[in-house]
Scaffold this active site. Structure first.
Site, PDB file in Angstrom:
ATOM      1  N   ASP A 138      -4.287  55.393  -7.376  1.00  0.00           N
ATOM      2  CA  ASP A 138      -3.098  56.692  -7.870  1.00  0.00           C
ATOM      3  C   ASP A 138      -2.236  56.233  -8.895  1.00  0.00           C
ATOM      4  OD1 ASP A 138      -4.361  57.895  -5.702  1.00  0.00           O
ATOM      5  OD2 ASP A 138      -2.768  58.207  -4.675  1.00  0.00           O
ATOM      6  N   HIS A 279      -3.227  51.553  -5.869  1.00  0.00           N
ATOM      7  CA  HIS A 279      -2.773  52.152  -7.110  1.00  0.00           C
ATOM      8  C   HIS A 279      -3.065  51.106  -8.200  1.00  0.00           C
ATOM      9  CE1 HIS A 279      -0.292  53.510  -3.767  1.00  0.00           C
ATOM     10  NE2 HIS A 279       0.192  54.504  -4.717  1.00  0.00           N
TER      11      HIS A 279
END
Ligand code: ZN
Length: 327
Positions: A138, A279
């Protein structure tokens, strides 16, 4: 020694006789029905031919999307071994379903039905015993995303990136590289706001502007939404044109920046069908996946995109519904 060579012409002759005979046992026929091409064996034997035409009749009447049926048969002693191969195509993935029959002169037994899937983008069969996981990244893309992509490319694995519209603006070439490497790109909204605090118009704008931007760069709209912070309410579910993908293993990589900790967390908790949250914007995450991927590959895990994960697990993704894993 001489005796054996002497036998050779007789062996070759009997082999030819055998082949000719086995060719007589069935003729390959083909019909086109409802745009499906169906190949079937014709034995010139009432019992066998009735059986096959009944089987195919049932099959033709089924409401399905098959493209063709093929068959393989052989005879051993007094038994025919007959397998029909039925092919389905869905999202560019060829699914294959076999029906296998043992046909004796006096009885016909369906022995087993075996389903397996074939991924013809990557040209490999998919074993249902395989373990699948989806790595998801993300909040990118940023300068570390290319390093994530380098690692994924090194191990020849796929993953899903939930990107922010605001970051895509400045990193269009990275988005293109993701797409070139067959990574899946999902929508993570434009500004990473806590959407549950906002009104309908703002939520729509955060989602749609990102979808449009992704389309502008790679020519495809994202099929998945992961709202920022993974937060959702009924309003967001209703507005979303896509399934909402959360996760079930949270590495907390953003908190620790510790590749060892991220690695341990994944290796300890991972299960078949997991969606793992990471991430792509931290170097500790780059180093962690460089550890994790080869270890899990040795344990039999296949790294796939989120859409593939649910497809392989036979779970259909519906818009506005929440998914955290595929089991
Ligand atoms: Zn986020």
């Amino acid at each position: 020694m001489k005796k054996r060579y002497f036998m050779l012409p007789f062996l070759v002759l009997s082999l030819i006789v055998l082949i000719v005979n086995s060719n007589k046992e069935a003729t390959n026929r083909s019909i086109i029905s409802l745009n499906r091409e169906i190949n079937y064996p014709f034995f010139n034997n009432k019992k066998l031919d009735n059986f096959i035409s009944e089987y195919l009749d049932n099959y033709i009447n089924e409401d399905n999307n098959d493209i063709l049926i093929d068959y393989d048969y052989y005879k051993e002693k007094d038994k025919y071994y007959l397998t029909f191969y039925k092919y389905f195509v869905n999202d560019n993935i060829l699914k294959e379903n076999n029906d296998f029959f043992i046909i004796k002169s006096d009885s016909i037994n369906k022995s087993f039905s075996n389903v397996f899937k074939y991924d013809f983008i990557n040209n490999k069969a998919i074993d249902d015993n395989d373990k699948f996981i989806a790595l998801t990244f993300d909040d990118g893309p940023n300068y570390n995303t290319n390093k994530i992509l380098d690692v994924l490319e090194k191990y020849n694995v796929k993953a899903t990136f939930f990107v922010l519209g605001s970051k895509v603006e400045k990193n269009k070439s990275i988005l293109k590289r993701m797409d070139d490497l067959s990574m899946e790109i999902g929508n993570h909204t434009y500004n990473h706001l806590l959407l549950t605090k906002y009104k309908e118009d703002k939520i729509k704008d955060e989602i749609n502007s990102t979808s449009n931007l992704i389309f502008d760069v790679i020519g495809k709209y994202p099929k998945l939404l992961r709202p920022s912070y993974g937060s959702f309410n009924n309003k967001i579910k209703k507005i979303s044109n896509n399934p909402i993908i959360l996760w079930d293993v949270d590495t907390l990589d953003w908190k620790y920046h510790n590749s060892k900790k991220i690695t341990d967390k994944v290796l300890k908790n991972v299960r078949d069908g997991d969606v793992i949250l990471m991430h792509d914007i931290y170097i500790s995450t780059v180093n962690a996946i460089d550890n994790i991927i080869p270890i899990l590959q040795k344990r039999g895990y296949k790294f796939v995109t989120v859409s593939e994960l649910f497809y392989y697990k036979d779970i259909s993704l519906e818009k506005g519904k929440i998914y955290g894993f595929a089991r």
